[in-house]
Design a protein around this motif. Sequence first.
Motif, PDB file in Angstrom:
ATOM      1  N   MET A   1       0.901  -1.278   0.068  1.00  0.00           N
ATOM      2  CA  MET A   1       0.122  -0.023  -0.088  1.00  0.00           C
ATOM      3  C   MET A   1       1.060   1.379  -0.091  1.00  0.00           C
ATOM      4  O   MET A   1       0.720   2.273  -0.766  1.00  0.00           O
ATOM      5  N   LEU A   2       1.959   1.236   0.844  1.00  0.00           N
ATOM      6  CA  LEU A   2       2.530   2.492   0.832  1.00  0.00           C
ATOM      7  C   LEU A   2       3.538   2.563  -0.260  1.00  0.00           C
ATOM      8  O   LEU A   2       3.618   3.621  -0.670  1.00  0.00           O
ATOM      9  N   GLU A   3       3.857   1.299  -0.959  1.00  0.00           N
ATOM     10  CA  GLU A   3       4.424   1.306  -1.990  1.00  0.00           C
ATOM     11  C   GLU A   3       3.806   2.170  -3.418  1.00  0.00           C
ATOM     12  O   GLU A   3       4.318   2.825  -3.971  1.00  0.00           O
ATOM     13  N   ALA A   4       2.398   1.922  -3.143  1.00  0.00           N
ATOM     14  CA  ALA A   4       1.358   2.406  -4.410  1.00  0.00           C
ATOM     15  C   ALA A   4       1.708   4.009  -4.057  1.00  0.00           C
ATOM     16  O   ALA A   4       1.631   4.756  -4.980  1.00  0.00           O
ATOM     17  N   LEU A   5       1.718   4.299  -2.875  1.00  0.00           N
ATOM     18  CA  LEU A   5       1.884   5.907  -2.627  1.00  0.00           C
ATOM     19  C   LEU A   5       3.187   6.598  -3.241  1.00  0.00           C
ATOM     20  O   LEU A   5       3.097   7.575  -3.709  1.00  0.00           O
ATOM     21  N   GLU A   6       4.163   5.648  -2.870  1.00  0.00           N
ATOM     22  CA  GLU A   6       5.514   5.894  -3.512  1.00  0.00           C
ATOM     23  C   GLU A   6       5.547   6.323  -4.944  1.00  0.00           C
ATOM     24  O   GLU A   6       5.917   7.252  -5.600  1.00  0.00           O
ATOM     25  N   GLN A   7       4.649   5.106  -5.753  1.00  0.00           N
ATOM     26  CA  GLN A   7       4.679   5.306  -6.983  1.00  0.00           C
ATOM     27  C   GLN A   7       3.801   6.346  -7.544  1.00  0.00           C
ATOM     28  O   GLN A   7       4.018   7.253  -8.355  1.00  0.00           O
ATOM     29  N   LEU A   8       2.888   6.800  -6.785  1.00  0.00           N
ATOM     30  CA  LEU A   8       2.034   7.970  -7.141  1.00  0.00           C
ATOM     31  C   LEU A   8       2.870   9.147  -7.004  1.00  0.00           C
ATOM     32  O   LEU A   8       3.003  10.063  -7.856  1.00  0.00           O
ATOM     33  N   GLY A   9       3.671   9.384  -5.904  1.00  0.00           N
ATOM     34  CA  GLY A   9       4.605  10.511  -5.894  1.00  0.00           C
ATOM     35  C   GLY A   9       5.464  10.701  -6.727  1.00  0.00           C
ATOM     36  O   GLY A   9       5.692  11.744  -7.579  1.00  0.00           O
ATOM     37  N   ALA A  42      -6.512   8.889  -2.913  1.00  0.00           N
ATOM     38  CA  ALA A  42      -5.621   7.742  -1.985  1.00  0.00           C
ATOM     39  C   ALA A  42      -6.253   7.871  -0.588  1.00  0.00           C
ATOM     40  O   ALA A  42      -6.208   6.730   0.174  1.00  0.00           O
ATOM     41  N   LEU A  43      -6.413   9.136  -0.346  1.00  0.00           N
ATOM     42  CA  LEU A  43      -6.971   9.191   1.262  1.00  0.00           C
ATOM     43  C   LEU A  43      -8.470   8.484   1.234  1.00  0.00           C
ATOM     44  O   LEU A  43      -8.769   7.859   2.462  1.00  0.00           O
ATOM     45  N   GLY A  44      -9.157   8.511   0.013  1.00  0.00           N
ATOM     46  CA  GLY A  44     -10.428   7.848   0.189  1.00  0.00           C
ATOM     47  C   GLY A  44      -9.977   6.243   0.037  1.00  0.00           C
ATOM     48  O   GLY A  44     -10.955   5.614   0.474  1.00  0.00           O
ATOM     49  N   ASN A  45      -9.109   6.002  -0.299  1.00  0.00           N
ATOM     50  CA  ASN A  45      -8.954   4.292  -0.187  1.00  0.00           C
ATOM     51  C   ASN A  45      -8.322   3.735   1.051  1.00  0.00           C
ATOM     52  O   ASN A  45      -8.235   2.575   1.141  1.00  0.00           O
ATOM     53  N   MET A  46      -8.313   4.606   2.252  1.00  0.00           N
ATOM     54  CA  MET A  46      -8.125   4.192   3.539  1.00  0.00           C
ATOM     55  C   MET A  46      -8.653   2.957   3.803  1.00  0.00           C
ATOM     56  O   MET A  46      -8.290   2.039   4.630  1.00  0.00           O
ATOM     57  N   LYS A  47     -10.149   2.769   3.565  1.00  0.00           N
ATOM     58  CA  LYS A  47     -10.759   1.790   4.017  1.00  0.00           C
ATOM     59  C   LYS A  47     -10.346   0.334   3.550  1.00  0.00           C
ATOM     60  O   LYS A  47     -10.581  -0.645   4.050  1.00  0.00           O
ATOM     61  N   ASN A  48      -9.452   0.298   2.397  1.00  0.00           N
ATOM     62  CA  ASN A  48      -9.031  -0.833   1.977  1.00  0.00           C
ATOM     63  C   ASN A  48      -7.844  -1.146   2.575  1.00  0.00           C
ATOM     64  O   ASN A  48      -7.252  -2.440   2.357  1.00  0.00           O
ATOM     65  N   VAL A  49      -7.127  -0.439   3.521  1.00  0.00           N
ATOM     66  CA  VAL A  49      -6.074  -0.545   3.914  1.00  0.00           C
ATOM     67  C   VAL A  49      -6.320  -1.470   5.462  1.00  0.00           C
ATOM     68  O   VAL A  49      -7.206  -1.161   6.206  1.00  0.00           O
ATOM     69  N   PRO A  50      -5.453  -2.523   5.696  1.00  0.00           N
ATOM     70  CA  PRO A  50      -5.515  -3.398   6.821  1.00  0.00           C
ATOM     71  C   PRO A  50      -5.570  -2.201   8.020  1.00  0.00           C
ATOM     72  O   PRO A  50      -4.693  -1.234   8.095  1.00  0.00           O
ATOM     73  N   ALA A  51      -6.456  -2.616   9.057  1.00  0.00           N
ATOM     74  CA  ALA A  51      -6.382  -1.689  10.292  1.00  0.00           C
ATOM     75  C   ALA A  51      -5.463  -1.220  10.898  1.00  0.00           C
ATOM     76  O   ALA A  51      -5.075  -0.084  11.016  1.00  0.00           O
ATOM     77  N   GLY A  52      -4.202  -2.046  10.951  1.00  0.00           N
ATOM     78  CA  GLY A  52      -3.146  -1.876  11.637  1.00  0.00           C
ATOM     79  C   GLY A  52      -2.169  -1.083  10.916  1.00  0.00           C
ATOM     80  O   GLY A  52      -1.508  -0.030  11.317  1.00  0.00           O
ATOM     81  N   ASP A  53      -2.464  -1.010   9.428  1.00  0.00           N
ATOM     82  CA  ASP A  53      -1.568  -0.102   8.682  1.00  0.00           C
ATOM     83  C   ASP A  53      -2.084   1.329   8.425  1.00  0.00           C
ATOM     84  O   ASP A  53      -1.514   2.161   7.990  1.00  0.00           O
ATOM     85  N   ARG A  54      -3.187   1.572   8.915  1.00  0.00           N
ATOM     86  CA  ARG A  54      -4.008   2.954   8.585  1.00  0.00           C
ATOM     87  C   ARG A  54      -3.187   3.989   8.997  1.00  0.00           C
ATOM     88  O   ARG A  54      -3.081   4.893   8.199  1.00  0.00           O
TER      89      ARG A  54
END
Length: 349
Positions: A1-9, A42-54
């Motif tokens: 998930m974080l990786e996707a953010l780095e790619q977006l950046g 990406a912020l809206g995508n939060m619900k798909n992130v496992p609770a611990g990683d949020r």
Amino acid sequence: MLEALEQLGASARAELAAAGDPASLDAWKSAYIGPKGKVKAALGNMKNVPAGDRPAYGARVNALSRELEAAFGERQAALGVKAGASASSGPALDATEPGVMFTSGPGRQHILTRVRDELVEVFARMGFAVAEGPELEDDEHNFVKLNIPPSHPAREPIDNFYVDDPATTPRPRMLRSQTSTVQVRTMERAVAAGGGELRSPIRIIAPGRVYRPDAVDATHSFMFHQIEGLYIDQQVSMAELKTTLIQFARAYFGPKAEVRLRPSFFPFTEPSAEVDMKVRLRPDLPERWMELGGCGLVHPRVLEMCGIDPARWTGFAFGFGIERLAMGKYGIPDIRMLFENDLRFLKQI
Ligand code: DAH
């Protein structure tokens, strides 16, 4: 998930570096950091992130958003684009620039309005008051009480704007085809006011719009104006009618005006006549007789149907086309000129 953010950046930075003008900067801004941009998504995508990683994910999105805002500001500055300016905003308003002059002058009334007012004024001097009736009428006032029988060709659906089907509706509504309807309405009103009988003379004119499905040409229009006159008193004669018309013509067209009555037929008058006036439509044309409308002594059947005793009361009536009067007075060769609202024409009159 974080990786996707780095790619977006990474792709955001690459595209920002490639944006070289205000329009592509604008496009980049809405694609990435605008309210519908990818960072918001990406912020809206939060619900798909496992609770611990949020918490970590959320923090990274916010950081990315700040980084990209800053990068955007730097890129704008590098390209010399003012912050807040966008590709769509035009040059700044120059408040010292001289304004546009309105050269057409103040507006004024349309020629038909002025002619109507002149007519009302001329007849007012002869003692006629203005009466009104609706433009949406029924066949009772447009035909029946004017002694126009059911079989009369004037009633044909093809020659009228019916609102109800005359074949199936008992009292079909229609756009009035003549202002003679106001004769009927005025007589009915006077009789009602007199408690069932006419108690004093009537002297009215009724200017207004009438409608007929005629093909438009130099002398016809599907809507035009008429002025109706009605005088009811004791022992009214054809001589009084003719005198009134001549007086009117001289007052309106000038002392040399000529009027001609030709025997004719209308169901609501007996005898009936057509009224012609001598006019010159253009300075280079000879004078000629122009038909203005009809007139006559009110038919006893019409009086009766309106509740007036024909043994006691008599009257005359007339109906003219206002456009015809305007054309005759001002030398207007084509009725369409009155409705096209071409300022070059309107300003001349
Ligand atoms: N209503 C007639 C028409 O539109 C004109 C007319 C004729 C009116 C004779 C009258 C009249 O008052 O007496 O053709």
